[in-house]
Every structure is written in structure tokens, then in C-alpha cells.
Design an enzyme around this catalytic site. Structure first.
Site, PDB file in Angstrom:
ATOM      1  N   LEU A   1       0.924  -1.647   0.182  1.00 14.91           N
ATOM      2  CA  LEU A   1      -0.293   0.021   0.110  1.00 14.91           C
ATOM      3  C   LEU A   1       1.229   1.434  -0.205  1.00 14.91           C
ATOM      4  O   LEU A   1       1.730   2.105   0.158  1.00 14.91           O
ATOM      5  CB  LEU A   1      -0.798  -0.034   1.479  1.00 14.91           C
ATOM      6  CG  LEU A   1      -1.906  -0.779   1.030  1.00 14.91           C
ATOM      7  CD1 LEU A   1      -2.896  -1.346   2.147  1.00 14.91           C
ATOM      8  CD2 LEU A   1      -2.789  -0.909   0.534  1.00 14.91           C
ATOM      9  N   PRO A   2       0.430   2.532   0.015  1.00 16.20           N
ATOM     10  CA  PRO A   2       1.129   3.910  -0.624  1.00 16.20           C
ATOM     11  C   PRO A   2       1.725   4.307   0.821  1.00 16.20           C
ATOM     12  O   PRO A   2       2.980   4.109   0.990  1.00 16.20           O
ATOM     13  CB  PRO A   2       0.134   4.767  -0.727  1.00 16.20           C
ATOM     14  CG  PRO A   2      -1.289   3.702  -1.194  1.00 16.20           C
ATOM     15  CD  PRO A   2      -0.939   2.362  -0.678  1.00 16.20           C
TER      16      PRO A   2
ATOM     17  N   LYS B   1       9.354  11.227  -0.667  1.00 13.68           N
ATOM     18  CA  LYS B   1       8.998  10.451  -0.009  1.00 13.68           C
ATOM     19  C   LYS B   1       9.543   9.929   1.019  1.00 13.68           C
ATOM     20  O   LYS B   1       9.586   9.501   2.419  1.00 13.68           O
ATOM     21  CB  LYS B   1       7.378   9.580  -0.341  1.00 13.68           C
ATOM     22  CG  LYS B   1       7.180   8.316   0.921  1.00 13.68           C
ATOM     23  CD  LYS B   1       6.386   6.535   0.519  1.00 13.68           C
ATOM     24  CE  LYS B   1       5.967   5.864   1.608  1.00 13.68           C
ATOM     25  NZ  LYS B   1       4.908   4.766   0.738  1.00 13.68           N
TER      26      LYS B   1
ATOM     27  N   LYS C   1      15.009  -0.371   5.447  1.00  9.04           N
ATOM     28  CA  LYS C   1      14.637   0.753   4.351  1.00  9.04           C
ATOM     29  C   LYS C   1      14.642   2.228   4.120  1.00  9.04           C
ATOM     30  O   LYS C   1      15.272   2.525   3.210  1.00  9.04           O
ATOM     31  CB  LYS C   1      13.101   0.220   3.440  1.00  9.04           C
ATOM     32  CG  LYS C   1      12.661   0.713   2.746  1.00  9.04           C
ATOM     33  CD  LYS C   1      12.678   0.405   1.153  1.00  9.04           C
ATOM     34  CE  LYS C   1      12.495   1.560   0.299  1.00  9.04           C
ATOM     35  NZ  LYS C   1      12.456   1.141  -1.323  1.00  9.04           N
TER      36      LYS C   1
ATOM     37  N   THR D   1       6.512   0.564   1.981  1.00  4.93           N
ATOM     38  CA  THR D   1       7.346   1.587   2.438  1.00  4.93           C
ATOM     39  C   THR D   1       6.278   2.307   3.626  1.00  4.93           C
ATOM     40  O   THR D   1       5.996   3.192   3.343  1.00  4.93           O
ATOM     41  CB  THR D   1       8.121   2.217   1.613  1.00  4.93           C
ATOM     42  OG1 THR D   1       8.752   0.928   0.531  1.00  4.93           O
ATOM     43  CG2 THR D   1       9.289   3.041   2.214  1.00  4.93           C
TER      44      THR D   1
HETATM   45  P1  NAD Z   1       0.907   2.437  -6.081  1.00  2.00           P
HETATM   46  O1  NAD Z   1       0.163   3.698  -5.550  1.00  2.00           O
HETATM   47  O2  NAD Z   1       1.089   1.612  -7.395  1.00  2.00           O
HETATM   48  O3  NAD Z   1      -0.838   0.942  -5.696  1.00  2.00           O
HETATM   49  C1  NAD Z   1      -0.682   1.237  -4.556  1.00  2.00           C
HETATM   50  C2  NAD Z   1      -2.118   0.373  -4.837  1.00  2.00           C
HETATM   51  O4  NAD Z   1      -2.638   0.298  -3.061  1.00  2.00           O
HETATM   52  C3  NAD Z   1      -3.272   1.364  -5.438  1.00  2.00           C
HETATM   53  O5  NAD Z   1      -3.156   0.165  -6.471  1.00  2.00           O
HETATM   54  C4  NAD Z   1      -3.998   1.354  -4.647  1.00  2.00           C
HETATM   55  O6  NAD Z   1      -5.992   1.633  -4.927  1.00  2.00           O
HETATM   56  C5  NAD Z   1      -4.107   0.659  -3.394  1.00  2.00           C
HETATM   57  N1  NAD Z   1      -4.598   1.345  -2.562  1.00  2.00           N
HETATM   58  C6  NAD Z   1      -4.849   1.821  -1.176  1.00  2.00           C
HETATM   59  N2  NAD Z   1      -5.958   1.835  -0.063  1.00  2.00           N
HETATM   60  C7  NAD Z   1      -5.831   0.904  -0.199  1.00  2.00           C
HETATM   61  C8  NAD Z   1      -6.984  -0.262   0.608  1.00  2.00           C
HETATM   62  N3  NAD Z   1      -7.164   0.554   1.768  1.00  2.00           N
HETATM   63  N4  NAD Z   1      -7.266  -1.904   0.167  1.00  2.00           N
HETATM   64  C9  NAD Z   1      -7.370  -2.133  -1.479  1.00  2.00           C
HETATM   65  N5  NAD Z   1      -6.108  -1.382  -1.831  1.00  2.00           N
HETATM   66  C10 NAD Z   1      -5.542  -0.212  -1.607  1.00  2.00           C
HETATM   67  O7  NAD Z   1       2.196   2.357  -5.205  1.00  2.00           O
HETATM   68  P2  NAD Z   1       3.101   1.342  -5.643  1.00  2.00           P
HETATM   69  O8  NAD Z   1       4.495   2.037  -6.510  1.00  2.00           O
HETATM   70  O9  NAD Z   1       2.767  -0.396  -5.808  1.00  2.00           O
HETATM   71  O10 NAD Z   1       4.031   1.137  -3.819  1.00  2.00           O
HETATM   72  C11 NAD Z   1       3.444   0.655  -3.139  1.00  2.00           C
HETATM   73  C12 NAD Z   1       4.446   0.801  -1.879  1.00  2.00           C
HETATM   74  O11 NAD Z   1       5.501   0.322  -2.263  1.00  2.00           O
HETATM   75  C13 NAD Z   1       4.932   1.623  -1.754  1.00  2.00           C
HETATM   76  O12 NAD Z   1       4.493   1.703  -0.394  1.00  2.00           O
HETATM   77  C14 NAD Z   1       5.800   2.604  -2.235  1.00  2.00           C
HETATM   78  O13 NAD Z   1       6.521   3.794  -1.424  1.00  2.00           O
HETATM   79  C15 NAD Z   1       6.296   0.674  -2.597  1.00  2.00           C
HETATM   80  N6  NAD Z   1       7.661   1.267  -3.067  1.00  2.00           N
HETATM   81  C16 NAD Z   1       7.948   1.147  -4.513  1.00  2.00           C
HETATM   82  C17 NAD Z   1       7.945   1.785  -5.064  1.00  2.00           C
HETATM   83  C18 NAD Z   1       8.499   1.316  -6.896  1.00  2.00           C
HETATM   84  O14 NAD Z   1       8.976   1.359  -7.275  1.00  2.00           O
HETATM   85  N7  NAD Z   1       7.006   2.071  -7.429  1.00  2.00           N
HETATM   86  C19 NAD Z   1      10.095   0.318  -5.172  1.00  2.00           C
HETATM   87  C20 NAD Z   1      10.361   0.090  -3.435  1.00  2.00           C
HETATM   88  C21 NAD Z   1       8.562   0.672  -2.394  1.00  2.00           C
END
Ligand code: NAD
Length: 301
Positions: free
Chosen positions: A69-70, A250, A175, A100
Site C-alpha cells: 500500500l502507499p 516520500k 529501507k 514502505t
Molecule cells: P501504487 O500507488 O501504484 O499502488 C498502491 C495501490 O494500493 C493502489 O492500486 C491503490 O488503489 C491501493 N490501495 C490503497 N489503499 C487501499 C486499500 N485500503 N485497500 C486496497 N487497496 C488499496 O504504489 P506502488 O508504486 O505499487 O508502491 C507501493 C508501496 O511500495 C509504496 O509504499 C512504495 O513506497 C513502495 N515501493 C515502491 C517502489 C516503486 O518503484 N514503485 C519501489 C519500492 C517500494
């Protein structure tokens, strides 16, 4: 653990979650998925997942829950409180939160799991979307050895380097420390390459020299921020992400807030944060974080 008999609930099918869940399906696990966005859910259902109607529905019959999740507030509201999943899961179930988030919320989640007889692992990832797709993510885990052992088959299906960083919250701490360092050496690398170019030293030549010298670092080796030096790096592809400026800002926010509450000195971390916030304010939040070199190049002395 036999994969066929294990049902995993997967919550959060965004850029990272969707490919991670796909890899669980490929390894033979049953996946019950949920996301607030129906189109993401339908897309994973086409890969063989059960499209749940709610997070609670996703957890029906699941002994393991993975969340991606975000931010901390999303994790807290999903798992904790009167309506949270912690109160609904069967005792002995395992929660693996790979989002994260701040270490404080991660520790609160561990406490809630303990109160409900659940196992818990905070296990943020490194590697980004490409590694999520390839199943080569690095997982940094915090929690008991028992929870870490139980999570192995799941983490192995999605990643390659799996570390037990320490007790509750230690995965998030690892992290945030790693990403603060990444931001700092990306900025340092950008400064060195820009200074060299302004002196007429070609960026490729300078990169080669520094890689064989004491300035060598990951940004130089794998992710050169100067356009044209490394054909596969985002810098040579108009800074298409990769890892976005927004996500780096972030992660630096998490590190600096944590440093404040622990009275830890992070002078360079704070400076890095202010530069990435400036880059966001310039409308570049969705570009790759290595585009920070543009800010450096345009900054007067
Ligand atoms: P994203 O915004 O693409 O995906 C998050 C998803 O969570 C969305 O599809 C949203 O609809 C869903 N969501 C939010 N609240 C919800 C709930 N209550 N129930 C169900 N679904 C829900 O984000 P991402 O890029 O996939 O990143 C996810 C996590 O991974 C973050 O914490 C980010 O910091 C971490 N991260 C991302 C990357 C990257 O390169 N994108 C790399 C390492 C870590």
C-alpha cells in the site's frame, strides 16, 4: 508448506503489488486479491487470482496476507482498529506488509498482531517495478525469527535477497537508511559529473575513472544520472522512471521524521530532502529520481 494448499490474500495491486501477486500465482499459490481500483483487480483476475469484493473477502480462508500500500495511514486503517483485518484473521495467520511506511506504524502493527495471536513481518522491498516483475526484489524484514521462517516460501516467490534485519520495525529502518544513502550518493555523483563536464572532462570518461577509484558507488555503477553514459539508465531515456522523484521525496520524509524523533543527526539527509522537494515543486515528481542532476546543473554556485 505446500504451495497448492496455501491461500494468500494480496491487498494493493498497484505498480509493485500487481507483478508481485502475479509471481505468487506463477509459483502455484492461490491468491485472493483486492484493490480499491476495480480495473487493477480485473487485470489480476485474468491471471488466475480470485477478485475479492473487499479486503475482508480477500482474507476468507487465507492464512497469509501480503499488503503493498502507499503509506502508513493505509496500512493502519486496513489492519488495525475495530474494523481492521487483525481482528478478523484466524490465530496463527501471518501478515507480511511490504509497503514502505514509517517504522512507528510498523511497530504498532506488530503489537496489534501480537494482541490477536498473529505473526507479523514488516518487509519493505528494494528493486522497483523491474525487480517486482522479474521476481528479484530484495526484502528487508523486521519481526520474530518464527515469522521470518514462515514467510520464506512467499518471499522467495517474489524476491531474491531476503534479509532478516532485526525485530519489529527493523525492515522499515533498513529501507529508510538505504534510501537516504541512495539519495545522497545520487546527488554527490550528479555534482561530480556536472563539475567535471563544466571543466571539459567528458562524463563517460570521468565515470570510468571514478568507478575505478575511491568515488565508486551504486549510482555510478548501475544508474548513471548523466544522459548518454549508460544506455539502459533512465538518464538515457528522458528520465522515464525507474524510481520516481515523488517516491524518493516520500522515503526521505520517513527518514528525516524518524531522525528527528530519535535525535539522530542527518545533515546530508535533510539537504537531500530539500533538493528532492524542490524537484517535485518544479513539476518533476513523476520523473526518475536521477533527474536530480538537472537541478544540480542549474543551481548557481
Ligand atoms: P501504487 O500507488 O501504484 O499502488 C498502491 C495501490 O494500493 C493502489 O492500486 C491503490 O488503489 C491501493 N490501495 C490503497 N489503499 C487501499 C486499500 N485500503 N485497500 C486496497 N487497496 C488499496 O504504489 P506502488 O508504486 O505499487 O508502491 C507501493 C508501496 O511500495 C509504496 O509504499 C512504495 O513506497 C513502495 N515501493 C515502491 C517502489 C516503486 O518503484 N514503485 C519501489 C519500492 C517500494
Amino acid at each position: 508448506m505446500s504451495s497448492q494448499n496455501t491461500t494468500v490474500a494480496f491487498i494493493g495491486l498497484g505498480n509493485m503489488g500487481a507483478p508481485m501477486a502475479k509471481n505468487l500465482l506463477s509459483s502455484g499459490l492461490q491468491v485472493r486479491a483486492y484493490d480499491l481500483m476495480p480495473e487493477l483487480l480485473q487485470s489480476l483476475a485474468r491471471e488466475g487470482a480470485y477478485a475479492a469484493h473487499s479486503a475482508h473477502d480477500a482474507c476468507e480462508g487465507a492464512s497469509i496476507v501480503v499488503s503493498m500500500l502507499p503509506a502508513g495511514k493505509h496500512v493502519a486503517s486496513l489492519f488495525m482498529g475495530d474494523e481492521g483485518l487483525c481482528g478478523r484473521l484466524a490465530k496463527g495467520s501471518l501478515i507480511i506488509d511490504s509497503s514502505t511506511i514509517d517504522a512507528e506504524t510498523a511497530r504498532a502493527l506488530h503489537e496489534s498482531c501480537e494482541n490477536h495471536g498473529l505473526f507479523c513481518l514488516d518487509s519493505p522491498v528494494s528493486g522497483g517495478v523491474v525487480a517486482a516483475q522479474a521476481g528479484t526484489l530484495a526484502f528487508m524484514c523486521g519481526g520474530s525469527s518464527e515469522a521470518f521462517d514462515k514467510a520464506q516460501p512467499i518471499l522467495n516467490a517474489m524476491g531474491k535477497n531476503i534479509f532478516h534485519a532485526g525485530p519489529a520495525g527493523a525492515g522499515q529502518v533498513a529501507k529508510m537508511c538505504n534510501n537516504m544513502l541512495l539519495a545522497i550518493h545520487m546527488i554527490g555523483t550528479s555534482e561530480a559529473l556536472t563539475l567535471g563536464e563544466k571543466n571539459g572532462v567528458n562524463a563517460s570518461t570521468l565515470s570510468e575513472i571514478m568507478r575505478a577509484s575511491s568515488g565508486d558507488n551504486w549510482s555510478l555503477e548501475k544508474y548513471n544520472p548523466f544522459p548518454g553514459v549508460m544506455p539502459t539508465a533512465p538518464a538515457s531515456n528522458n528520465y522515464e522512471p525507474g524510481f520516481m522523484v515523488d517516491l524518493m521525496a516520500k522515503d526521505l520524509g520517513l527518514a528525516i521524521d524518524n531522525a528527528k524523533s530519535n535525535d539522530a543527526g542527518t545533515p546530508l539527509g535533510k539537504l537531500a530532502q530539500s533538493l528532492f522537494i524542490e524537484k517535485q515543486a518544479a513539476g518533476d515528481g513523476k520523473r526518475d529520481f536521477s533527474s536530480i542532476i538537472e537541478l544540480i546543473a542549474n543551481k548557481p554556485h
